[in-house]
Design a protein around this motif. Structure first.
Motif, PDB file in Angstrom:
ATOM      1  N   LEU A   1      35.061  41.789  42.671  1.00  0.00           N
ATOM      2  CA  LEU A   1      36.411  41.296  42.969  1.00  0.00           C
ATOM      3  C   LEU A   1      36.429  39.777  43.132  1.00  0.00           C
ATOM      4  O   LEU A   1      37.473  39.145  43.007  1.00  0.00           O
ATOM      5  N   GLY A   2      35.254  39.193  43.471  1.00  0.00           N
ATOM      6  CA  GLY A   2      35.205  37.743  43.607  1.00  0.00           C
ATOM      7  C   GLY A   2      34.753  37.097  42.310  1.00  0.00           C
ATOM      8  O   GLY A   2      34.699  35.882  42.213  1.00  0.00           O
ATOM      9  N   GLY A   3      34.406  37.933  41.360  1.00  0.00           N
ATOM     10  CA  GLY A   3      33.992  37.428  40.070  1.00  0.00           C
ATOM     11  C   GLY A   3      32.682  36.655  40.142  1.00  0.00           C
ATOM     12  O   GLY A   3      32.280  35.984  39.205  1.00  0.00           O
ATOM     13  N   THR A  36      50.517  38.163  39.948  1.00  0.00           N
ATOM     14  CA  THR A  36      49.572  38.205  41.058  1.00  0.00           C
ATOM     15  C   THR A  36      48.248  37.621  40.583  1.00  0.00           C
ATOM     16  O   THR A  36      47.690  38.081  39.591  1.00  0.00           O
ATOM     17  N   THR A  37      47.781  36.601  41.284  1.00  0.00           N
ATOM     18  CA  THR A  37      46.572  35.932  40.799  1.00  0.00           C
ATOM     19  C   THR A  37      45.460  35.966  41.836  1.00  0.00           C
ATOM     20  O   THR A  37      44.649  35.056  41.920  1.00  0.00           O
ATOM     21  N   ILE A  38      45.436  37.031  42.659  1.00  0.00           N
ATOM     22  CA  ILE A  38      44.423  37.011  43.711  1.00  0.00           C
ATOM     23  C   ILE A  38      43.069  37.518  43.243  1.00  0.00           C
ATOM     24  O   ILE A  38      42.073  37.331  43.924  1.00  0.00           O
ATOM     25  N   PHE A  92      39.474  37.642  41.764  1.00  0.00           N
ATOM     26  CA  PHE A  92      38.456  36.593  41.715  1.00  0.00           C
ATOM     27  C   PHE A  92      38.720  35.472  42.700  1.00  0.00           C
ATOM     28  O   PHE A  92      38.407  34.321  42.449  1.00  0.00           O
ATOM     29  N   THR A  93      39.370  35.785  43.822  1.00  0.00           N
ATOM     30  CA  THR A  93      39.519  34.813  44.910  1.00  0.00           C
ATOM     31  C   THR A  93      38.939  35.442  46.175  1.00  0.00           C
ATOM     32  O   THR A  93      38.732  36.650  46.228  1.00  0.00           O
ATOM     33  N   PRO A  94      38.710  34.621  47.212  1.00  0.00           N
ATOM     34  CA  PRO A  94      38.255  35.185  48.485  1.00  0.00           C
ATOM     35  C   PRO A  94      39.215  36.245  49.019  1.00  0.00           C
ATOM     36  O   PRO A  94      38.787  37.211  49.662  1.00  0.00           O
ATOM     37  N   THR A  95      40.508  36.093  48.758  1.00  0.00           N
ATOM     38  CA  THR A  95      41.481  37.085  49.210  1.00  0.00           C
ATOM     39  C   THR A  95      41.148  38.465  48.658  1.00  0.00           C
ATOM     40  O   THR A  95      41.182  39.470  49.373  1.00  0.00           O
ATOM     41  N   ALA A  96      40.796  38.490  47.364  1.00  0.00           N
ATOM     42  CA  ALA A  96      40.454  39.765  46.742  1.00  0.00           C
ATOM     43  C   ALA A  96      39.189  40.342  47.365  1.00  0.00           C
ATOM     44  O   ALA A  96      39.085  41.558  47.579  1.00  0.00           O
ATOM     45  N   ILE A  97      38.248  39.449  47.700  1.00  0.00           N
ATOM     46  CA  ILE A  97      37.008  39.924  48.321  1.00  0.00           C
ATOM     47  C   ILE A  97      37.325  40.586  49.660  1.00  0.00           C
ATOM     48  O   ILE A  97      36.888  41.699  49.951  1.00  0.00           O
ATOM     49  N   VAL A  98      38.132  39.875  50.482  1.00  0.00           N
ATOM     50  CA  VAL A  98      38.483  40.416  51.796  1.00  0.00           C
ATOM     51  C   VAL A  98      39.231  41.737  51.631  1.00  0.00           C
ATOM     52  O   VAL A  98      38.952  42.721  52.325  1.00  0.00           O
ATOM     53  N   ARG A 153      39.778  46.157  40.748  1.00  0.00           N
ATOM     54  CA  ARG A 153      39.830  45.105  39.738  1.00  0.00           C
ATOM     55  C   ARG A 153      40.946  45.398  38.736  1.00  0.00           C
ATOM     56  O   ARG A 153      41.697  44.508  38.349  1.00  0.00           O
ATOM     57  N   VAL A 154      41.054  46.676  38.365  1.00  0.00           N
ATOM     58  CA  VAL A 154      42.117  47.073  37.437  1.00  0.00           C
ATOM     59  C   VAL A 154      43.482  46.883  38.102  1.00  0.00           C
ATOM     60  O   VAL A 154      44.406  46.331  37.513  1.00  0.00           O
ATOM     61  N   LEU A 155      43.556  47.326  39.373  1.00  0.00           N
ATOM     62  CA  LEU A 155      44.842  47.229  40.084  1.00  0.00           C
ATOM     63  C   LEU A 155      45.304  45.780  40.204  1.00  0.00           C
ATOM     64  O   LEU A 155      46.490  45.479  40.079  1.00  0.00           O
ATOM     65  N   LEU A 156      44.352  44.890  40.504  1.00  0.00           N
ATOM     66  CA  LEU A 156      44.723  43.503  40.796  1.00  0.00           C
ATOM     67  C   LEU A 156      44.739  42.610  39.565  1.00  0.00           C
ATOM     68  O   LEU A 156      45.118  41.450  39.630  1.00  0.00           O
ATOM     69  N   GLY A 157      44.304  43.142  38.421  1.00  0.00           N
ATOM     70  CA  GLY A 157      44.160  42.340  37.206  1.00  0.00           C
ATOM     71  C   GLY A 157      45.483  41.722  36.736  1.00  0.00           C
ATOM     72  O   GLY A 157      46.567  42.053  37.228  1.00  0.00           O
TER      73      GLY A 157
END
Lengths: 372, 291
Positions: B240-242, B156-158, B160-166, B135-139
């Motif tokens: 990650l999906g929020g 980078t806006t992935i 809280f999206t399905p991409t982040a979940i995967v 979460r920190v890395l992708l924030g």
């Protein structure tokens, strides 16, 4: 040797396999050391040696499963040094057969044809025919693990031969079979080879197998090719101690060359043994147990006086067809094998005997270290 | 051993042995029955029960309403999304893990062990912590975003999206794919590949006809080990999906804790278990023994 090989018309013949100065190293280990070898078309050729002698590595280089570090390797005149195995006109019967466990027998055998792009019907038909040839026509739908060792062996053979290889490579193919089956397979392989007229290159550590089946045999040791020849040549005229000892059984007696006709044994006895080595050279005399006669000390025929020794029998083993004596001649034990017939005399342990042999049956080889 | 050929005392001996085995296993049987089988059974029972107006469960008026609720669009979407994400995760894991496992299996033993340790290292820290790390890395102003901004690709806006979940699921479950695949490739008889090449197959043909089919038990085992936890994942979709695009795990938790509709939560859990059981049976049917 290549210059000697000619076809009937007298023209030069292309060797099936032509190996020149090939060396193979694995890291620091020299598996095959500067080997020169020619295998003729249609020849049943054996590579013989103890495990780790480099015979399998040589075979794998012909197959393309290993590439030579140095030297040239030709198959029917074409340099194949680093050609991958799928582009070579050879096929291999692997030691453990390497049948594909997830395919049935027919699919195993037709695999090669399918990979060459032959259509399914045609491949299956050719595979079935080949299975008939190895007497497994009814096993087409079985999985390899439902077959006996001997049957798996035949499938492996059919799978290789169906591709009509110009050279068939066999890596200890009979090693996993029991004795009876092995003898049957030896005969079958031999007749199959005659029928097909294709060169078979056969790797084995079993000298008897090599002697019975092959037109010519290459003896390897420590990565080096020691001698190439027919079974008789290897047996009667070994080039060194190793070959003499490895092919059949023999007594190796250390000696020194006296002159071109005589050698001196360790106890000072002079023995008649024609040899090409300079006087004073350390040599060994190879004396096959079956070419030695045994008798009472005063029985030695005159013509064998210069090829005789005296000793004491220390052991006798009765093998039905023969007696195997261990005779202590002063400084070393010698093995003597005589035919056992109802009329033959058995020499009991402890008895003083003379042993003698025809001077044409001893053979002088250079001492190890004096070169092969 | 046939009963006819077995002398009496041997049969008695057999019985004694099997009784001793049963006694040895008894503590585990009791533990599993009390703390695993019974709760599981109560989940199944609850799924057919009736929800009371206060959010409790009444063990009466048995019905299948909770299961029919699974057909409603909102639940169907969640099921569909969970399955899709789990399948995508499994496929990505397979594609990433196969070449790696193959590479690993063909190294010498000492190299292999070091690399296997690297595969295991993530397990040394808590799964939750690792998800927060992502979460920190992708924030918004995390390192990944800075880099993409730096090279002119924008924010980078992935997260809280399905991409982040995967991404999180692949990261979390990749070792479960690598290990069985590695085991399958490693135990493969190398001479079969040589035989294939010797019989005229190219490297690619050999892979399709020999290597891959023979590694299938590993592929199936790895896929099940990744698919099952992905399907029921809770932590990763939450973090990650929020929690916005709900997956099954989150939905079940919501039913139990927020909506206080235990029968529906139990029904979804039961369906999930049946699917997993089916997948596992499929694996054993396929003859795999890699687990």
């Amino acid at each position: 040797m290549g210059d000697e090989m000619q076809d009937q018309a007298g023209g030069p013949m292309t060797a099936a396999v032509d190996i020149q100065s090939v060396t193979k190293r694995f890291g620091d280990v020299v598996a095959v050391d500067n080997v020169d070898l020619e295998i003729a078309d249609g020849e049943f050729f054996a590579m013989l040696g103890p495990s780790g002698c480099g015979k399998t590595t040589t075979l794998r280089m012909i197959a393309g499963l290993e590439f030579p570090t140095e030297g040239s390797l030709k198959i029917f005149g074409e340099e194949v040094g680093t050609l991958p195995p799928n582009l070579r006109p050879v096929n291999t019967v692997f030691q453990n057969y390497a049948l594909f466990p997830h395919m049935n027998v027919l699919d195993n055998v037709s695999f090669g044809l399918r990979m060459q792009g032959k259509d399914k019907r045609e491949s299956a038909h050719a595979a079935q025919e080949m299975l008939e040839l190895v007497q497994l026509g009814g096993m087409a739908k079985r999985k390899p693990d439902q077959l006996s060792g001997g049957q798996q062996q035949r499938v492996a053979l059919a799978r290789a031969l169906v591709n009509k290889p110009k050279v068939l490579l066999l890596d200890e193919p009979l090693g996993a079979l029991d004795l009876k089956l092995r003898q049957d397979m030896q005969n079958e392989l031999k007749s199959l080879q005659r029928e097909l007229g294709v060169s078979f290159v056969f790797v084995t550590h079993d000298q008897e197998e090599a002697l019975t089946m092959s037109d010519r045999i290459a003896v390897m040791h420590d990565g080096k090719l020691l001698q190439v020849g027919t079974a008789e040549e290897l047996y009667d005229q070994p080039v060194n101690r190793f070959v003499a000892d490895f092919i059949g059984q023999t007594n190796l007696i250390d000696a020194t060359v006296f002159d071109a006709d005589m050698i001196v044994l360790a106890n000072g006895t002079k023995i008649r043994a024609p040899n090409p080595y300079p006087a004073g050279d350390k040599v060994a005399m190879s004396l096959r147990p079956e070419s030695i006669s045994i008798g009472h000390v005063d029985e030695v025929p005159d013509e064998f006086r210069s090829t005789s020794l005296t000793g004491t029998v220390s052991d006798v083993i009765y093998l039905g067809h023969s007696h195997v004596y261990t005779v202590n001649v002063d400084w070393m034990p010698l093995e003597v094998r005589t035919n056992a017939t109802p009329t033959s005399i058995k020499h009991e342990p402890g008895s003083e005997v003379a042993i003698w042999w025809d001077r044409r049956s001893d053979w002088v080889v250079p001492d190890e270290g004096h070169g092969a | 051993m046939t009963a006819v050929a077995t002398p009496k005392f041997e049969a008695a001996n057999e019985r004694k042995k099997s009784r001793r085995g049963f006694l040895l296993a008894l503590p585990a049987y009791v533990y599993l029955s009390l703390f695993f089988a019974l709760p599981l059974l109560s989940v199944v029972v609850y799924s057919f029960a009736k929800r009371t107006s206060t959010g409790g469960v009444a063990l009466e008026d048995w019905n299948i309403d909770s299961y029919t609720k699974l057909g409603e669009p909102i639940v169907r979407d969640i099921l569909l999304r969970s399955f899709t994400l789990a399948i995508i995760t499994t496929v990505i894991c397979l594609v990433l893990a196969y070449p790696f496992s193959y590479f690993l299996a063909t190294r010498k033993a000492s190299t292999r062990n070091i690399m296997l340790v690297f595969v295991m290292i993530p397990f040394w820290s808590n799964f939750l912590v690792r998800n927060y790390a992502w979460r920190v890395l992708l924030g918004n102003d995390g390192p990944v975003s800075r880099v993409t901004e730096g090279v002119g690709l924008g924010e980078t806006t992935i997260l809280f999206t399905p991409t982040a979940i995967v991404l999180g699921l692949v990261y979390g479950f990749l070792p479960f794919m690598i290990l069985p695949l590695y085991a399958a490739v490693e135990r493969m008889d190398w001479s079969l590949i040589e035989a294939s090449r010797d019989l005229g197959a190219t490297g690619m043909q050999t892979f399709r006809k020999v290597t891959f089919p023979l590694s299938l038990p590993g592929v199936i085992a790895g896929s099940i080990l990744v698919f099952i936890p992905s399907l029921g994942a809770y932590v990763t979709p939450q973090i990650l999906g929020g929690g916005k695009k709900t997956m099954l795990g989150s939905y079940i938790v919501t039913q139990f804790l927020t909506a206080r509709n235990w029968p529906v939560g139990a029904a979804v859990s039961t369906v999930l278990m049946v699917v997993m059981l089916g997948a596992t049976m499929l694996y054993f049917r396929k003859g795999g023994r890699t687990l």
